[in-house]
Enzyme design. Structure first.
Site, PDB file in Angstrom:
ATOM      1  N   HIS A 110       0.837  -1.200   0.000  1.00 44.00           N
ATOM      2  CA  HIS A 110       0.000   0.000   0.000  1.00 44.00           C
ATOM      3  C   HIS A 110       0.876   1.255   0.000  1.00 44.00           C
ATOM      4  CE1 HIS A 110      -2.963  -2.938   1.496  1.00 44.00           C
ATOM      5  NE2 HIS A 110      -3.858  -2.128   0.978  1.00 44.00           N
TER       6      HIS A 110
ATOM      7  N   ASP B 158      -4.776  -6.042  -7.781  1.00 44.98           N
ATOM      8  CA  ASP B 158      -4.954  -5.392  -6.490  1.00 44.98           C
ATOM      9  C   ASP B 158      -5.266  -3.920  -6.788  1.00 44.98           C
ATOM     10  OD1 ASP B 158      -5.072  -5.029  -3.770  1.00 44.98           O
ATOM     11  OD2 ASP B 158      -3.091  -5.854  -3.348  1.00 44.98           O
TER      12      ASP B 158
END
Length: 331
Positions: free
Chosen positions: A189, A263
């Site tokens: 992230h 993702d």
């Protein structure tokens, strides 16, 4: 026949748009809901991924969004421990690490069934779960309790039970994060993790649960934003954008015929290295069928179309990708 008739009436841009999934919330204001409505009407996107909010508002919004979409939308939620992971006042089921500690795997199948029943009541069609990563690095900041455990056989068995419980009851399951995010000490992230393991190591360990899930018929596999030189030597290339990983390894070697899902495209493991639009087109070119959490739908569709015009993406790929997504929607 439904898939064929729809496919024959769609333009190249409309076929590409079926791969575009936007992030949305049911606890935002009217301007956000209007923005999603406009993206559906103007771009004909293929789906939405819901995040935080309330069950009643989500159901209301999904009903509206479906009513303005020419093609039925696929609606996903990241519910590793059920819809309570994202929505208030919903049941929280155990984390996957807890499930890894129980001996009766039929309970995990039953949980998958209950999660599927919940998802259908909420208007959802895809669960972006379970996690198929092996928890083999105690310093991992992002997987840890989201994994079933550190034993490849145990992880594979429980991934199959959870996903079968969902799919046998009408909700598509998604094994993630391919080809394995368990042995990282960086959170994708926030940055691009570098994994220096050999191909032999991946074959014997990280890929094992994915291989078993694919053989058991899992419908979707989600990529990881990882830089893995043993699988693709391109410098600072996230595996999501790698054709050798997403097409060569996942589809050709492992024989996966379901939906390859990225993702989230807003994660810094991607955005620190590639611009929106370019990243989306590279993900599509690499072999991803669904590009998830796209930042700008129009830019993504136009850039993928540019790649098609340049001959980087074939007509057959666009046709086959759209056909798979429509076949899933028919199911």
């Amino acid at each position: 026949p439904w898939v064929d008739s729809l496919l024959s009436s769609m333009s190249i841009e409309e076929k590409i748009a079926q791969s575009i999934f936007l992030a949305t919330w049911s606890n935002r204001d009217i301007s956000h809901y209007t923005e999603i409505d406009r993206a559906i009407r103007e771009h004909g996107i293929g789906g939405l991924v819901f995040f935080q909010g309330t069950p009643s508002k989500q159901v209301e919004l999904i009903s509206h969004y479906q009513s303005v979409s020419r093609v039925p939308l696929a609606i996903a939620l990241d519910g590793e421990w059920g819809s309570g992971m994202r929505l208030d006042s919903m049941q929280d089921y155990p984390y996957q690490m807890t499930l890894g500690a129980i001996s009766n795997d039929s309970l995990i199948y039953e949980m998958g069934k209950r999660v599927a029943e919940e998802f259908k009541l909420l208007g959802l069609t895809i669960n972006l779960a379970p996690v198929a990563d092996i928890n083999n690095n105690p310093a991992n900041p992002v997987i840890n309790y989201r994994s079933f455990g550190e034993d490849r056989h145990l992880v594979a068995r429980k991934v199959v039970m959870y996903s079968s419980g969902m799919q046998d009851n009408g909700i598509l399951a998604t094994a993630k994060h391919f080809p394995g995010h368990g042995d990282t000490n960086t959170d994708s992230h926030y940055d691009l993790p570098l994994i220096k393991h050999s191909r032999e190591r991946f074959d014997s360990l990280e890929l094992y649960p994915f291989r078993q899930a694919i053989n058991a018929g899992i419908g979707a596999v989600m990529s990881a934003h990882l830089n893995i030189p043993a699988l693709d030597s391109t410098s600072s290339l996230p595996s999501t954008l790698s054709k050798p990983v997403m097409t060569g390894l996942l589809k050709e070697e492992l024989g996966f015929r379901g939906l390859a899902v990225t993702d989230a495209m807003n994660m810094r493991g991607l955005t620190d290295y590639y611009e929106p639009g370019e990243a989306d087109a590279l993900a599509y070119e690499a072999g991803n069928d669904i590009i998830e959490y796209v930042m700008d739908a129009g830019l993504a569709i136009n850039t993928i179309k540019d790649y098609y015009d340049q001959g980087r993406i074939s007509y057959e790929q666009i046709e086959n990708t759209c056909r798979k997504i429509l076949a899933f929607k028919y199911w």
